[in-house]
Design a protein around this motif. Structure first.
Motif, PDB file in Angstrom:
ATOM      1  N   VAL A 267      19.444  25.221  61.263  1.00 51.69           N
ATOM      2  CA  VAL A 267      20.686  24.781  61.992  1.00 51.69           C
ATOM      3  C   VAL A 267      20.315  25.335  63.433  1.00 51.69           C
ATOM      4  CG1 VAL A 267      22.163  25.244  60.204  1.00 51.69           C
ATOM      5  CG2 VAL A 267      21.415  27.321  61.216  1.00 51.69           C
ATOM      6  N   SER A 268      20.909  24.670  64.327  1.00 58.60           N
ATOM      7  CA  SER A 268      21.372  25.064  65.825  1.00 58.60           C
ATOM      8  C   SER A 268      22.773  25.306  66.182  1.00 58.60           C
ATOM      9  CB  SER A 268      20.625  23.883  66.599  1.00 58.60           C
ATOM     10  OG  SER A 268      20.664  24.368  67.943  1.00 58.60           O
ATOM     11  N   VAL A 269      23.100  26.573  66.423  1.00 59.35           N
ATOM     12  CA  VAL A 269      24.500  26.756  66.769  1.00 59.35           C
ATOM     13  C   VAL A 269      24.813  27.134  68.460  1.00 59.35           C
ATOM     14  CG1 VAL A 269      26.600  28.016  65.809  1.00 59.35           C
ATOM     15  CG2 VAL A 269      24.625  27.562  64.346  1.00 59.35           C
ATOM     16  N   ALA A 270      25.380  26.520  69.081  1.00 60.27           N
ATOM     17  CA  ALA A 270      25.881  27.003  70.306  1.00 60.27           C
ATOM     18  C   ALA A 270      26.644  27.913  70.289  1.00 60.27           C
ATOM     19  CB  ALA A 270      26.708  25.710  70.822  1.00 60.27           C
ATOM     20  N   ALA A 271      26.448  28.699  71.637  1.00 67.01           N
ATOM     21  CA  ALA A 271      27.212  29.969  71.847  1.00 67.01           C
ATOM     22  C   ALA A 271      28.559  29.884  71.589  1.00 67.01           C
ATOM     23  CB  ALA A 271      27.085  30.418  73.170  1.00 67.01           C
ATOM     24  N   SER A 272      29.145  30.796  70.821  1.00 67.78           N
ATOM     25  CA  SER A 272      30.598  30.639  70.381  1.00 67.78           C
ATOM     26  C   SER A 272      30.870  29.549  69.499  1.00 67.78           C
ATOM     27  CB  SER A 272      31.511  30.683  71.461  1.00 67.78           C
ATOM     28  OG  SER A 272      31.396  31.675  72.565  1.00 67.78           O
ATOM     29  N   GLY A 273      29.993  28.994  69.200  1.00 70.26           N
ATOM     30  CA  GLY A 273      30.038  27.747  68.148  1.00 70.26           C
ATOM     31  C   GLY A 273      29.993  28.213  66.590  1.00 70.26           C
ATOM     32  N   GLN A 274      30.368  27.376  65.778  1.00 73.77           N
ATOM     33  CA  GLN A 274      30.262  27.628  64.328  1.00 73.77           C
ATOM     34  C   GLN A 274      29.827  26.209  63.694  1.00 73.77           C
ATOM     35  OE1 GLN A 274      34.392  29.105  63.587  1.00 73.77           O
ATOM     36  NE2 GLN A 274      33.710  31.166  63.518  1.00 73.77           N
ATOM     37  N   VAL A 275      29.095  26.693  62.542  1.00 75.84           N
ATOM     38  CA  VAL A 275      28.700  25.449  61.708  1.00 75.84           C
ATOM     39  C   VAL A 275      29.149  25.947  60.117  1.00 75.84           C
ATOM     40  CG1 VAL A 275      27.022  24.531  62.968  1.00 75.84           C
ATOM     41  CG2 VAL A 275      26.482  26.299  61.156  1.00 75.84           C
ATOM     42  N   TYR A 276      29.693  24.872  59.356  1.00 74.55           N
ATOM     43  CA  TYR A 276      30.403  25.166  57.856  1.00 74.55           C
ATOM     44  C   TYR A 276      29.548  24.538  57.081  1.00 74.55           C
ATOM     45  CZ  TYR A 276      34.433  26.810  60.789  1.00 74.55           C
ATOM     46  OH  TYR A 276      35.076  27.376  61.739  1.00 74.55           O
ATOM     47  N   PHE A 277      29.413  25.208  55.921  1.00 76.88           N
ATOM     48  CA  PHE A 277      28.768  24.690  54.625  1.00 76.88           C
ATOM     49  C   PHE A 277      29.432  25.023  53.400  1.00 76.88           C
ATOM     50  CE2 PHE A 277      25.205  25.648  57.599  1.00 76.88           C
ATOM     51  CZ  PHE A 277      24.710  24.186  57.680  1.00 76.88           C
ATOM     52  N   TRP A 278      29.806  24.005  52.532  1.00 69.85           N
ATOM     53  CA  TRP A 278      30.119  24.310  51.248  1.00 69.85           C
ATOM     54  C   TRP A 278      29.151  24.447  50.422  1.00 69.85           C
ATOM     55  CZ3 TRP A 278      35.019  25.848  50.524  1.00 69.85           C
ATOM     56  CH2 TRP A 278      35.981  25.142  51.580  1.00 69.85           C
ATOM     57  N   VAL A 279      29.218  25.356  49.215  1.00 61.41           N
ATOM     58  CA  VAL A 279      28.010  25.720  48.387  1.00 61.41           C
ATOM     59  C   VAL A 279      28.534  25.287  46.912  1.00 61.41           C
ATOM     60  CG1 VAL A 279      26.813  27.404  47.494  1.00 61.41           C
ATOM     61  CG2 VAL A 279      27.596  27.808  49.660  1.00 61.41           C
ATOM     62  N   SER A 280      27.619  24.614  46.285  1.00 56.65           N
ATOM     63  CA  SER A 280      27.860  23.965  44.891  1.00 56.65           C
ATOM     64  C   SER A 280      27.260  25.061  43.958  1.00 56.65           C
ATOM     65  CB  SER A 280      27.108  22.881  44.705  1.00 56.65           C
ATOM     66  OG  SER A 280      25.766  22.787  44.887  1.00 56.65           O
ATOM     67  N   ALA A 281      27.523  24.622  42.739  1.00 55.29           N
ATOM     68  CA  ALA A 281      27.215  25.788  41.571  1.00 55.29           C
ATOM     69  C   ALA A 281      25.814  26.093  41.558  1.00 55.29           C
ATOM     70  CB  ALA A 281      27.752  25.317  40.101  1.00 55.29           C
ATOM     71  N   ASN A 282      24.818  25.083  41.878  1.00 50.96           N
ATOM     72  CA  ASN A 282      23.439  25.279  41.991  1.00 50.96           C
ATOM     73  C   ASN A 282      23.105  25.858  43.358  1.00 50.96           C
ATOM     74  OD1 ASN A 282      23.617  23.059  43.437  1.00 50.96           O
ATOM     75  ND2 ASN A 282      22.043  22.059  42.443  1.00 50.96           N
ATOM     76  N   GLY A 283      23.675  26.264  44.096  1.00 50.43           N
ATOM     77  CA  GLY A 283      23.324  26.665  45.331  1.00 50.43           C
ATOM     78  C   GLY A 283      23.084  25.688  46.561  1.00 50.43           C
ATOM     79  N   SER A 284      23.232  24.374  46.264  1.00 40.62           N
ATOM     80  CA  SER A 284      23.048  23.367  47.355  1.00 40.62           C
ATOM     81  C   SER A 284      24.088  23.586  48.309  1.00 40.62           C
ATOM     82  CB  SER A 284      22.973  22.004  46.620  1.00 40.62           C
ATOM     83  OG  SER A 284      21.817  21.683  45.672  1.00 40.62           O
ATOM     84  N   THR A 285      23.865  23.207  49.553  1.00 39.02           N
ATOM     85  CA  THR A 285      25.173  23.284  50.457  1.00 39.02           C
ATOM     86  C   THR A 285      25.120  21.933  51.245  1.00 39.02           C
ATOM     87  OG1 THR A 285      23.046  23.845  52.100  1.00 39.02           O
ATOM     88  CG2 THR A 285      24.384  25.541  51.217  1.00 39.02           C
ATOM     89  N   TYR A 286      26.615  21.616  51.456  1.00 38.60           N
ATOM     90  CA  TYR A 286      27.001  20.574  51.875  1.00 38.60           C
ATOM     91  C   TYR A 286      27.948  20.626  53.332  1.00 38.60           C
ATOM     92  CZ  TYR A 286      26.180  18.792  47.259  1.00 38.60           C
ATOM     93  OH  TYR A 286      25.501  18.294  46.106  1.00 38.60           O
ATOM     94  N   SER A 287      27.574  19.781  54.124  1.00 36.90           N
ATOM     95  CA  SER A 287      28.158  19.943  55.395  1.00 36.90           C
ATOM     96  C   SER A 287      29.621  19.967  55.510  1.00 36.90           C
ATOM     97  CB  SER A 287      27.700  18.778  56.408  1.00 36.90           C
ATOM     98  OG  SER A 287      26.468  18.996  56.458  1.00 36.90           O
ATOM     99  N   GLY A 288      30.490  20.993  56.258  1.00 41.31           N
ATOM    100  CA  GLY A 288      31.789  21.133  56.314  1.00 41.31           C
ATOM    101  C   GLY A 288      32.476  21.181  57.617  1.00 41.31           C
ATOM    102  N   ASN A 289      33.456  21.436  57.810  1.00 41.57           N
ATOM    103  CA  ASN A 289      33.992  21.678  59.171  1.00 41.57           C
ATOM    104  C   ASN A 289      35.252  22.655  59.117  1.00 41.57           C
ATOM    105  OD1 ASN A 289      36.650  20.134  58.999  1.00 41.57           O
ATOM    106  ND2 ASN A 289      35.348  18.336  58.658  1.00 41.57           N
ATOM    107  N   ALA A 290      35.656  22.847  60.297  1.00 49.52           N
ATOM    108  CA  ALA A 290      36.629  23.977  60.433  1.00 49.52           C
ATOM    109  C   ALA A 290      37.882  23.596  59.788  1.00 49.52           C
ATOM    110  CB  ALA A 290      36.834  24.517  61.876  1.00 49.52           C
ATOM    111  N   SER A 291      38.133  22.379  59.401  1.00 46.72           N
ATOM    112  CA  SER A 291      39.709  21.986  59.364  1.00 46.72           C
ATOM    113  C   SER A 291      39.664  22.232  57.779  1.00 46.72           C
ATOM    114  CB  SER A 291      39.773  20.597  59.837  1.00 46.72           C
ATOM    115  OG  SER A 291      39.208  19.562  59.245  1.00 46.72           O
TER     116      SER A 291
END
Length: 539
Positions: A267-291
């Protein structure tokens, strides 16, 4: 005759016992007449099931969270000794899992590993997919009295459904870890504010947080247990200076003692920025957003590792797309477009779907409802029939797929056919479909049916067919079964096929390219010498 003394002695003894009995009766009567002094024990109150949270909730067949509110009993001082848990199917009504008199934390929160699968699920480790169930639980107090059964109706999800990682707490011991793929700790830089990684819920309920401290260590914040399970989300904050992070893994133990690993992409996150990931039961991650306040599993960020080991140096195996039900074959687009949303490859699913995977990893339906019969049945077993191989024409972008069809729905014999699919929206969805060859009379069912489809270097379509469990067909040139067929893209037989003879009419032998095969389910072309290889399933 008895003496006067004997009479006196008998009377005194009788008087003593009658007096004692009367006294006891008086005490009991007095006690029964006073409020709060009843001697009869009352059963515990019926439990309140908190997870599954509501009737009809769809849950994972691999891990049903079963939870009740705390024990309640009308009798002051009574305590919770143990609990009985059961899961029943609705149709037929059958108990398929149970756990008897669980103690400890499992009295109010349990999982499959604490009980035993039975009946039709004996020996299994999960419930059946897409099935209605009833959870039943009762509490027992220390006097061996049981409450009434509480129950909750729920449904297990289908084979393609992704389920969230549900947590209510992360334990402090063992200490949670965050490492890159070389097992080196991820250390965040200091800042004001400092960069951070947090595991929380969609509502922001904190479960765990790593924050930059001094450039050599992180501060780990691990708050008290939440009141209930929540779907886990990872939020990475760039802090005042921003972040560039490699692929990494979060490791921790949840309250019930299960070890969990969450797999994060670079991941690359800008200053004051955020990235979101939802986590599945097997530990995989999926792209999310703040809303988003609930999990969205539409875009895979990083899959959990596959359960095999790569032995040849220079190769890596990773999960790039999920959400498939019984995928059978894959076909890459020969010349994919330049845009992230352009189709990259197609996947045929056994039970009548073709899905398209875009270059950005998004999976969507290309064509659905392609079978005119219900393929349901035991799997493995009678349910092993439906769609087969798939190939993409480089010139037109059309998709060719082999499949079975019911010749006289709903209960006619199943024959093989080859269908051509055409799209007018850049390959995202089908517009028209045309059967280019239907092989009438070639009975096929579970397994040993039409399978691999590919384009040869000569531009012809090559189609594999199993013997349909009738072994004699493999050597019979007048049967399509047990062969590799070669055909033009309109379904006609090329005149240069080995057994082509238009003089006696066009039939199965005019299509035969190779014969004597049992179940040639796989196949591919070797570019070095244009040789075709077929792969036999079974001995």
């Amino acid at each position: 005759m008895p003496s006067t003394y004997s009479y006196i002695r008998s009377y005194w003894i009788s008087f003593k016992w009658s007096t004692r009995v009367a006294a006891v009766c008086l005490l009991l009567a007095a006690g029964l007449g006073q409020p709060g002094t009843a001697l009869a024990q009352t059963p515990p109150n019926t439990p309140i099931i908190t997870t599954p949270a509501f009737d009809g909730q769809v849950v994972s067949p691999f891990d049903v969270h079963m939870e009740t509110a705390v024990f309640s009993d009308p009798d002051p001082g009574d305590t919770h000794f143990c609990s009985d848990w059961e899961i029943w199917t609705v149709t037929p009504s059958e108990r398929v899992w149970s756990a008897t008199c669980l103690t400890g934390v499992e009295k109010v929160h349990t999982h499959f590993g604490d009980g035993t699968f039975e009946g039709s699920r004996a020996g299994q480790t999960s419930l059946a997919f897409s099935t209605d169930h009833i959870l039943r639980v009762r509490h027992r107090d220390q006097t061996s009295l049981y409450s009434n059964w509480a129950q909750r109706a729920f449904t297990t999800g289908d084979q393609t459904q992704v389920f969230p990682l549900q947590l209510d707490d992360v334990t402090s011991a063992p200490t949670p870890t965050w490492m890159d793929e070389s097992a080196s700790p991820i250390v965040l830089s200091p800042g004001s504010p400092a960069p951070s990684l947090r595991i929380d819920s969609g509502a922001g309920d904190l479960l765990l947080q790593f924050s930059g401290l001094d450039g050599a260590t992180n501060t780990i914040t691990n708050p008290a247990m939440l009141g209930s399970d929540v779907a886990a989300r990872v939020v990475i904050n760039g802090g005042s200076g921003g972040l560039v992070l490699p692929a990494s893994r979060l490791g921790f133990q949840e309250r019930l003692g299960f070890s969990r690993i969450v797999y994060l992409p670079p991941v690359s996150v800008a200053a004051s920025g955020q990235v979101y990931f939802w986590v599945s039961a097997n530990g995989s991650t999926y792209s999310g957003n703040a809303s988003q306040t609930a999990p969205d599993f539409s875009t895979l960020a990083r899959g959990s590792p596959v359960p095999w080991e790569v032995l040849q140096p220079g190769f890596e195996v990773e999960i790039v797309a999920t959400g498939f039900q019984l995928p059978v074959n894959i076909a890459f687009v020969p010349n994919p477009g330049p845009n992230p949303t352009d189709p990259f490859y197609y996947v045929s699913e056994l039970y009548g779907k073709i899905k398209v995977v875009a270059k950005n990893g998004v999976v969507s339906d290309y064509a659905t409802g392609l079978l005119n019969f219900d393929p349901g049945g035991q799997f493995p077993g009678s349910g092993e029939q439906g769609l087969g191989g798939i190939a993409v024409d480089a010139a037109s972008g059309d998709i060719f797929c082999g499949m079975l069809y019911d010749s006289a729905p709903p209960n006619g014999p199943h024959y093989p056919k080859v269908v051509r699919f055409h799209s007018v929206d850049g390959g995202h969805t089908v517009s028209t479909q045309t059967t280019i060859l239907a092989m009438v009379g070639e009975d096929m069912g579970a397994s040993h049916y039409i399978s691999n489809v590919s384009f040869g270097p000569d531009g012809k379509l090559y189609v594999h067919l199993g013997d349909g469990f009738t072994t004699s067909t493999a050597l019979d040139l007048d049967s399509f079964r047990g062969k590799v067929l070669r055909m033009n893209l309109d379904g006609s037989a090329p005149s240069d096929n080995p057994f082509y003879n238009a003089g006696d009419g066009i039939n199965a032998r005019d299509y035969v390219y190779a014969y004597g095969l049992r179940n040639p389910f796989g196949g591919t072309w070797r570019a070095a010498d244009n040789s075709h290889y077929e792969v036999e399933n079974g001995p």
